[in-house]
Design a protein around this motif. Structure first.
Motif, PDB file in Angstrom:
ATOM      1  N   LEU A 267      34.478  96.191  -1.378  1.00  0.00           N
ATOM      2  CA  LEU A 267      35.440  95.570  -0.338  1.00  0.00           C
ATOM      3  C   LEU A 267      34.370  95.764   0.855  1.00  0.00           C
ATOM      4  CD1 LEU A 267      38.763  97.604  -1.086  1.00  0.00           C
ATOM      5  CD2 LEU A 267      38.213  94.814  -1.186  1.00  0.00           C
ATOM      6  N   LYS A 268      33.312  96.644   1.431  1.00  0.00           N
ATOM      7  CA  LYS A 268      32.687  96.517   2.004  1.00  0.00           C
ATOM      8  C   LYS A 268      31.087  95.681   2.174  1.00  0.00           C
ATOM      9  CE  LYS A 268      30.859  99.911   5.006  1.00  0.00           C
ATOM     10  NZ  LYS A 268      29.898 100.515   5.055  1.00  0.00           N
ATOM     11  N   SER A 269      31.241  95.412   1.545  1.00  0.00           N
ATOM     12  CA  SER A 269      30.243  93.861   1.224  1.00  0.00           C
ATOM     13  C   SER A 269      30.702  92.740   1.003  1.00  0.00           C
ATOM     14  CB  SER A 269      29.319  94.009  -0.205  1.00  0.00           C
ATOM     15  OG  SER A 269      29.413  94.092  -1.402  1.00  0.00           O
ATOM     16  N   PHE A 270      32.042  92.731   0.986  1.00  0.00           N
ATOM     17  CA  PHE A 270      32.487  91.737   0.608  1.00  0.00           C
ATOM     18  C   PHE A 270      33.171  91.125   2.333  1.00  0.00           C
ATOM     19  CE2 PHE A 270      35.039  89.983  -3.958  1.00  0.00           C
ATOM     20  CZ  PHE A 270      33.121  90.365  -3.966  1.00  0.00           C
ATOM     21  N   GLU A 271      33.983  92.087   3.051  1.00  0.00           N
ATOM     22  CA  GLU A 271      34.205  91.557   3.874  1.00  0.00           C
ATOM     23  C   GLU A 271      32.353  91.642   5.680  1.00  0.00           C
ATOM     24  OE1 GLU A 271      35.533  95.254   6.312  1.00  0.00           O
ATOM     25  OE2 GLU A 271      36.031  94.567   8.059  1.00  0.00           O
ATOM     26  N   GLN A 272      31.565  92.451   5.067  1.00  0.00           N
ATOM     27  CA  GLN A 272      30.368  92.366   5.567  1.00  0.00           C
ATOM     28  C   GLN A 272      29.213  90.517   5.128  1.00  0.00           C
ATOM     29  OE1 GLN A 272      27.600  95.390   4.329  1.00  0.00           O
ATOM     30  NE2 GLN A 272      28.472  96.812   6.174  1.00  0.00           N
ATOM     31  N   SER A 273      29.729  89.888   4.467  1.00  0.00           N
ATOM     32  CA  SER A 273      29.468  89.190   4.125  1.00  0.00           C
ATOM     33  C   SER A 273      30.261  87.960   4.265  1.00  0.00           C
ATOM     34  CB  SER A 273      28.696  89.090   2.237  1.00  0.00           C
ATOM     35  OG  SER A 273      28.546  89.709   1.805  1.00  0.00           O
ATOM     36  N   GLY A 274      31.259  88.103   5.340  1.00  0.00           N
ATOM     37  CA  GLY A 274      32.343  87.032   5.333  1.00  0.00           C
ATOM     38  C   GLY A 274      33.513  86.202   3.773  1.00  0.00           C
ATOM     39  N   LEU A 275      33.582  87.058   3.284  1.00  0.00           N
ATOM     40  CA  LEU A 275      34.401  86.506   1.621  1.00  0.00           C
ATOM     41  C   LEU A 275      35.569  87.535   1.975  1.00  0.00           C
ATOM     42  CD1 LEU A 275      32.090  87.280  -0.076  1.00  0.00           C
ATOM     43  CD2 LEU A 275      33.373  86.589  -1.782  1.00  0.00           C
ATOM     44  N   ILE A 276      35.990  88.546   2.541  1.00  0.00           N
ATOM     45  CA  ILE A 276      37.433  88.763   2.783  1.00  0.00           C
ATOM     46  C   ILE A 276      37.362  89.424   4.430  1.00  0.00           C
ATOM     47  CG2 ILE A 276      37.840  89.152   0.403  1.00  0.00           C
ATOM     48  CD1 ILE A 276      37.822  92.394   0.735  1.00  0.00           C
ATOM     49  N   HIS A 277      39.022  89.496   4.387  1.00  0.00           N
ATOM     50  CA  HIS A 277      38.824  90.099   5.834  1.00  0.00           C
ATOM     51  C   HIS A 277      39.832  91.494   6.313  1.00  0.00           C
ATOM     52  CE1 HIS A 277      41.113  86.788   6.250  1.00  0.00           C
ATOM     53  NE2 HIS A 277      41.821  87.122   6.863  1.00  0.00           N
ATOM     54  N   ARG A 278      39.560  92.076   6.986  1.00  0.00           N
ATOM     55  CA  ARG A 278      40.972  93.236   7.035  1.00  0.00           C
ATOM     56  C   ARG A 278      42.236  92.264   7.721  1.00  0.00           C
ATOM     57  NH1 ARG A 278      38.257  98.455   8.981  1.00  0.00           N
ATOM     58  NH2 ARG A 278      36.786  98.645   7.984  1.00  0.00           N
ATOM     59  N   VAL A 279      43.595  92.822   7.578  1.00  0.00           N
ATOM     60  CA  VAL A 279      44.905  92.577   8.186  1.00  0.00           C
ATOM     61  C   VAL A 279      44.729  94.055   8.969  1.00  0.00           C
ATOM     62  CG1 VAL A 279      46.579  91.064   7.840  1.00  0.00           C
ATOM     63  CG2 VAL A 279      44.713  90.612   5.876  1.00  0.00           C
ATOM     64  N   ILE A 280      45.468  93.656   9.658  1.00  0.00           N
ATOM     65  CA  ILE A 280      46.259  94.677   9.861  1.00  0.00           C
ATOM     66  C   ILE A 280      47.359  94.555  10.616  1.00  0.00           C
ATOM     67  CG2 ILE A 280      46.420  96.625  12.230  1.00  0.00           C
ATOM     68  CD1 ILE A 280      42.560  95.998  11.239  1.00  0.00           C
ATOM     69  N   ASP A 281      47.975  95.185   9.492  1.00  0.00           N
ATOM     70  CA  ASP A 281      50.341  95.007  10.243  1.00  0.00           C
ATOM     71  C   ASP A 281      50.452  95.711  11.085  1.00  0.00           C
ATOM     72  OD1 ASP A 281      50.565  96.556   8.162  1.00  0.00           O
ATOM     73  OD2 ASP A 281      51.044  95.609   6.602  1.00  0.00           O
ATOM     74  N   ASP A 282      51.975  96.098  10.931  1.00  0.00           N
ATOM     75  CA  ASP A 282      52.366  97.519  11.477  1.00  0.00           C
ATOM     76  C   ASP A 282      52.905  98.594  10.605  1.00  0.00           C
ATOM     77  OD1 ASP A 282      54.179  96.356   9.235  1.00  0.00           O
ATOM     78  OD2 ASP A 282      56.258  95.794  11.373  1.00  0.00           O
ATOM     79  N   SER A 283      51.883  98.140   9.272  1.00  0.00           N
ATOM     80  CA  SER A 283      52.259 100.293   8.892  1.00  0.00           C
ATOM     81  C   SER A 283      50.642 100.829   9.096  1.00  0.00           C
ATOM     82  CB  SER A 283      51.967  99.500   7.968  1.00  0.00           C
ATOM     83  OG  SER A 283      51.340  98.829   6.610  1.00  0.00           O
ATOM     84  N   ASP A 284      50.066 101.601   8.568  1.00  0.00           N
ATOM     85  CA  ASP A 284      48.633 102.502   9.172  1.00  0.00           C
ATOM     86  C   ASP A 284      48.360 102.175   7.300  1.00  0.00           C
ATOM     87  OD1 ASP A 284      49.671 103.894  10.722  1.00  0.00           O
ATOM     88  OD2 ASP A 284      50.477 105.549   9.346  1.00  0.00           O
ATOM     89  N   VAL A 285      48.921 100.906   6.529  1.00  0.00           N
ATOM     90  CA  VAL A 285      47.384 101.191   5.837  1.00  0.00           C
ATOM     91  C   VAL A 285      46.940  99.263   5.920  1.00  0.00           C
ATOM     92  CG1 VAL A 285      47.716 100.328   3.220  1.00  0.00           C
ATOM     93  CG2 VAL A 285      49.411 101.235   4.427  1.00  0.00           C
ATOM     94  N   LEU A 286      45.331  99.863   5.591  1.00  0.00           N
ATOM     95  CA  LEU A 286      44.462  98.830   5.439  1.00  0.00           C
ATOM     96  C   LEU A 286      44.768  97.379   4.510  1.00  0.00           C
ATOM     97  CD1 LEU A 286      41.937  97.449   7.358  1.00  0.00           C
ATOM     98  CD2 LEU A 286      40.722  98.736   6.175  1.00  0.00           C
ATOM     99  N   ARG A 287      44.891  96.002   4.989  1.00  0.00           N
ATOM    100  CA  ARG A 287      44.984  95.041   3.651  1.00  0.00           C
ATOM    101  C   ARG A 287      44.156  94.104   3.600  1.00  0.00           C
ATOM    102  NH1 ARG A 287      50.203  95.922   2.689  1.00  0.00           N
ATOM    103  NH2 ARG A 287      51.134  96.900   3.450  1.00  0.00           N
ATOM    104  N   TYR A 288      43.494  93.612   3.077  1.00  0.00           N
ATOM    105  CA  TYR A 288      42.379  92.423   2.992  1.00  0.00           C
ATOM    106  C   TYR A 288      43.156  91.290   2.023  1.00  0.00           C
ATOM    107  CZ  TYR A 288      39.125  96.950   2.992  1.00  0.00           C
ATOM    108  OH  TYR A 288      38.669  97.884   3.785  1.00  0.00           O
ATOM    109  N   ALA A 289      41.936  90.685   2.910  1.00  0.00           N
ATOM    110  CA  ALA A 289      42.666  88.976   2.581  1.00  0.00           C
ATOM    111  C   ALA A 289      41.233  88.417   1.737  1.00  0.00           C
ATOM    112  CB  ALA A 289      43.649  88.002   3.594  1.00  0.00           C
ATOM    113  N   ALA A 290      41.399  87.914   1.487  1.00  0.00           N
ATOM    114  CA  ALA A 290      39.765  86.562   1.062  1.00  0.00           C
ATOM    115  C   ALA A 290      40.107  85.621   2.127  1.00  0.00           C
ATOM    116  CB  ALA A 290      40.134  85.550   0.251  1.00  0.00           C
ATOM    117  N   CYS A 291      39.176  85.285   3.191  1.00  0.00           N
ATOM    118  CA  CYS A 291      38.444  84.656   3.659  1.00  0.00           C
ATOM    119  C   CYS A 291      38.737  83.043   3.642  1.00  0.00           C
ATOM    120  CB  CYS A 291      37.006  84.872   4.234  1.00  0.00           C
ATOM    121  SG  CYS A 291      37.115  85.992   5.017  1.00  0.00           S
ATOM    122  N   SER A 292      39.313  82.334   4.058  1.00  0.00           N
ATOM    123  CA  SER A 292      38.898  80.533   4.248  1.00  0.00           C
ATOM    124  C   SER A 292      37.504  80.479   4.468  1.00  0.00           C
ATOM    125  CB  SER A 292      39.668  80.229   5.406  1.00  0.00           C
ATOM    126  OG  SER A 292      38.823  80.377   6.620  1.00  0.00           O
TER     127      SER A 292
END
Ligand SMILES: [Zn+2]
Ligand SMILES: [Zn+2]
Length: 147
Positions: A62-87
């Motif tokens: 997940l970390k390397s995907f985030e760094q490479s621009g494949l996925i991004h973090r999604v912040i919502d109103d919960s405390d839980v971090l979510r991920y989504a595939a980047c466009s």
């Protein structure tokens, strides 16, 4: 080319295009994130990729995907971090955090609305924004009451 060739492997292409080597875990994680229309938590991704996946490898992926621009973090109103595939426009180190996220109160899914741009915001002097999280909440398409 063999006649029954499968469709071009888009997962493989996406991973390679971002300069990463293909591994079974990377493929599984990307498949999990692109298969849904909404963002997934680490635990949900873990479930999707199956019991054989090592947690440390998963979170490193997940970390390397985030760094490479494949996925991004999604912040919502919960405390839980979510991920989504980047466009497709995202690249290493340059996430286009220009779209809104939508949290459905009924199904509790957080959608990545990559086609909806964050409206321009004018900040007072001296304020410099470094990232933008724009969250709308309400009822999603699937949860609209019929009629
Ligand atoms: Zn919903
Ligand atoms: Zn998103």
């Amino acid at each position: 080319m063999p006649p029954a060739a499968p469709a071009p492997d888009r997962l493989a292409q996406t991973i390679t295009r971002h300069g990463l080597r293909q591994t079974p875990v990377r493929r599984a994680v990307l498949a999990a994130l692109t298969g849904k229309g909404y963002a997934l938590t680490g635990a949900e991704i873990e479930q999707e990729t199956g019991p054989g996946t090592d947690r440390i490898t998963l979170y490193r992926t997940l970390k390397s995907f985030e760094q490479s621009g494949l996925i991004h973090r999604v912040i919502d109103d919960s405390d839980v971090l979510r991920y989504a595939a980047c466009s497709i426009e995202c690249s290493a180190g340059a996430h286009f955090d220009n779209h809104v996220h939508f949290k459905c109160g009924t199904c509790a899914h957080t959608y990545c609305l990559s086609q909806v741009a964050i409206p321009a915001v004018t900040l007072p002097g001296g304020f410099q924004a470094e990232r933008r999280d724009y969250l709308l909440s309400g009822t999603c398409q699937l949860c609209q009451p019929a009629g």
